[in-house]
Design a protein around this motif. Structure first.
Motif, PDB file in Angstrom:
ATOM      1  N   ALA A 178       2.096  10.138  -7.526  1.00  0.00           N
ATOM      2  CA  ALA A 178       0.624   9.593  -8.705  1.00  0.00           C
ATOM      3  C   ALA A 178       0.868   7.963  -8.310  1.00  0.00           C
ATOM      4  O   ALA A 178      -0.673   7.395  -7.782  1.00  0.00           O
ATOM      5  CB  ALA A 178      -0.372  10.000  -9.244  1.00  0.00           C
ATOM      6  N   GLN A 179       1.459   7.435  -9.196  1.00  0.00           N
ATOM      7  CA  GLN A 179       1.633   6.318  -8.854  1.00  0.00           C
ATOM      8  C   GLN A 179       1.459   5.177  -7.347  1.00  0.00           C
ATOM      9  O   GLN A 179       1.091   4.228  -7.144  1.00  0.00           O
ATOM     10  CB  GLN A 179       2.140   5.718 -10.052  1.00  0.00           C
ATOM     11  N   LEU A 180       2.648   6.416  -6.673  1.00  0.00           N
ATOM     12  CA  LEU A 180       2.368   6.107  -5.288  1.00  0.00           C
ATOM     13  C   LEU A 180       1.328   6.162  -4.860  1.00  0.00           C
ATOM     14  O   LEU A 180       0.937   4.810  -3.753  1.00  0.00           O
ATOM     15  CB  LEU A 180       3.840   6.426  -4.730  1.00  0.00           C
ATOM     16  N   ALA A 181       0.899   6.709  -4.841  1.00  0.00           N
ATOM     17  CA  ALA A 181      -0.648   6.929  -3.751  1.00  0.00           C
ATOM     18  C   ALA A 181      -1.399   6.572  -4.191  1.00  0.00           C
ATOM     19  O   ALA A 181      -2.002   5.316  -3.681  1.00  0.00           O
ATOM     20  CB  ALA A 181      -1.344   8.379  -4.350  1.00  0.00           C
ATOM     21  N   ASP A 231      -3.017   2.794  -1.635  1.00  0.00           N
ATOM     22  CA  ASP A 231      -4.329   2.355  -1.871  1.00  0.00           C
ATOM     23  C   ASP A 231      -4.937   1.121  -2.314  1.00  0.00           C
ATOM     24  O   ASP A 231      -5.368  -0.115  -1.662  1.00  0.00           O
ATOM     25  CB  ASP A 231      -5.637   3.424  -2.938  1.00  0.00           C
ATOM     26  N   PHE A 232      -3.558   0.555  -3.322  1.00  0.00           N
ATOM     27  CA  PHE A 232      -4.168  -0.817  -3.579  1.00  0.00           C
ATOM     28  C   PHE A 232      -3.548  -1.940  -3.090  1.00  0.00           C
ATOM     29  O   PHE A 232      -4.914  -2.349  -2.306  1.00  0.00           O
ATOM     30  CB  PHE A 232      -3.325  -0.808  -5.054  1.00  0.00           C
ATOM     31  N   GLU A 274      -6.250  -4.973  -0.929  1.00  0.00           N
ATOM     32  CA  GLU A 274      -5.634  -6.591  -1.118  1.00  0.00           C
ATOM     33  C   GLU A 274      -5.732  -6.658   0.019  1.00  0.00           C
ATOM     34  O   GLU A 274      -5.698  -8.158  -0.048  1.00  0.00           O
ATOM     35  CB  GLU A 274      -4.536  -6.164  -1.769  1.00  0.00           C
ATOM     36  N   ILE A 275      -5.391  -5.351   1.093  1.00  0.00           N
ATOM     37  CA  ILE A 275      -4.930  -6.485   2.415  1.00  0.00           C
ATOM     38  C   ILE A 275      -6.314  -6.740   3.069  1.00  0.00           C
ATOM     39  O   ILE A 275      -6.525  -7.515   3.951  1.00  0.00           O
ATOM     40  CB  ILE A 275      -4.583  -5.751   2.934  1.00  0.00           C
TER      41      ILE A 275
END
Length: 466
Positions: free
Chosen positions: A139-142, A146-147, A151-152
């Motif tokens: 879940a953190q990796l997903a 997204d984060f 940011e990009i």
């Protein structure tokens, strides 16, 4: 790992080596100034610095309840980075490009702090290693991916996404499955920075009165037990302690955050951890942690303990519950198992300011001369500098010395937000929110699913963060 010998409180670990400072003289009585700044933390001191640099003849007085750096400026995690609270909301309110300008200003602010520290000979153990934020559950990796994409989209084209191997080559976080790194960050020693700033502004001719609590701010008046300072501009720079001012109890919520610092770790431990780039380190948990490798090779790590005290109360000396120390120690050992035998030398807590919509703001009311900046939600080490330069420009614009600037037109300027709910609703809401975040983190640690736990989504809606 033993906590028997842990120093608990004493403001923070950052004061441990030299002790708390002897307070400057309090306000001796009624006084006048061109500008009166309430609060001797980063916001107040940076504002005094930039105003005095811009207009050397200004008579500036800083009033501080305890001593400069007593609050968040002397207790934080030493993250000088480009995050700003509320950017996504500002994009919705003012458009994507306006938020991109705000982000660009924050990127540049990191370099500005480093530049001024060097120019003014402030040795704050600054190391520009960037910011590494890691994921160690599906879940953190997903969320991390997204984060990173967001940011990009906001212009951080120099941001890098790492897989598990590249992450561990930077910092060997146990179980890490990915990370994102930005160069727009640095580690520093918070107290060395705030002490250096205070000495610098005094040398420029700014008057600082410590042990001088301001009880009420009115247009052109700052009231204290020792007298009143009258000035055309009164600037409120009190962050997590804003609730102590008359009429400000529900303006910003004083959110509590806690930290621990290990003993200096031996070379054998660092050989297993790596961290040679001395990046500031965070994760993608809902109740997130933040950490740094200090100049003397400790790990200083923080997170939420008791998130909020009833009635917007704040502590005195930073003392932290034993259960919070144990919880932070457990996070440390889970991330870095080779620290299991290390001593925890210090634990402490402090408060940060949280507006109801979780958006940092800077404002000057031209009709009253009252100004304020804050609500940084834990991202204040760099944001205070941008806020101070913006207050400078707003005052110069108001006094006819200049027109609008790039800073005065950023979307966070003049932002208004409703007040927090009365008690007991805000106590119940904040404690319920963080109980939900912790529960969601526990569930995600054992879940193979990549989606964010529904409990955390419900907590986000409760908090008004999305």
């Amino acid at each position: 790992m033993s906590t028997v010998s842990t120093v608990n409180g004493g403001i923070s670990f950052w004061y441990a080596d030299r002790g708390t400072p002897i307070a400057r003289e309090p306000l001796p009585g009624d006084a006048t100034a061109d500008i009166c700044i309430v609060g001797g933390g980063y916001t107040g001191l940076w504002t005094a610095y930039y105003l005095k640099k811009a207009v050397p003849f200004l008579n500036i007085t800083v009033l501080e309840a305890k001593f400069c750096g007593y609050g968040a400026s002397g207790r934080n995690g030493g993250w000088l980075y480009n995050g700003i609270a509320g950017r996504d909301r500002y994009a919705k309110l003012h458009g994507h490009e306006a938020a991109v300008r705000l982000q660009r200003a924050m990127n540049e602010t990191v370099d500005e702090v480093v530049r001024v520290a060097a120019e003014e000979d402030i040795d704050a153990d600054i190391h520009q290693g960037g910011v590494l934020e890691v994921a160690y559950t599906p879940a953190q990796l997903a969320r991390l991916k997204d984060f990173h994409s967001v940011e990009i989209a906001f212009g951080e084209t120099d941001r890098v996404l790492h897989g598990a191997r590249e992450t561990c080559e930077r910092v060997n976080v146990t179980g890490a499955v990915g990370s994102t790194w930005t160069p727009h960050g640095a580690r520093l020693h918070p107290v060395k920075l705030v002490k250096g700033l205070a000495a610098t502004v005094e040398a420029l001719g700014v008057t600082i009165h410590e042990s001088t609590p301001v009880t009420e701010i009115k247009p052109k008046h700052a009231h204290t037990p020792y007298g009143t300072v009258r000035a055309p501009y009164i600037l409120r720079c009190t962050e997590g302690f804003t609730a102590s001012l008359k009429g400000q109890r529900r303006t910003w919520l004083p959110m509590n955050s806690s930290m621990i610092a290990t003993e200096p770790l031996p070379r054998s431990v660092w050989d297993t951890i790596g961290w040679d780039g001395r990046e500031t380190l965070g994760d993608m948990a809902h109740a997130y942690m933040y950490a740094q490798r200090t100049a003397d090779d400790r790990i200083a790590l923080g997170g939420r303990g008791v998130p909020y005290r009833f009635g917007s109360g704040t502590d005195n000396d930073g003392r932290t519950r034993p259960a919070t120390i144990e919880a932070l120690r457990d996070i440390l050992v889970r991330l870095f198992p080779t620290t299991a035998g290390a001593r925890i030398d210090h634990a402490w807590s402090g408060v940060l300011g949280v507006p109801r919509d979780w958006c940092a703001t800077v404002t000057l009311d031209r009709s009253t001369g009252l100004g304020w900046a804050g609500g940084y939600v834990g991202s204040g080490v760099a944001t205070t500098n941008l806020a101070a330069r913006t207050l400078r420009d707003l005052i110069q614009q108001d006094s006819g010395q200049s027109g609008p600037t790039d800073l005065t037109t950023l979307p966070w300027v003049g932002h208004k937000v409703r007040r927090w709910e009365p008690e007991p609703f805000r106590w119940l809401g904040v404690h319920g929110m963080y109980a939900a975040y912790r529960a969601a983190d526990r569930r995600e640690l054992t879940s193979p699913r990549p989606g964010t736990d529904p409990i955390a989504k419900a907590a986000d809606r409760l908090a008004g963060r999305h």
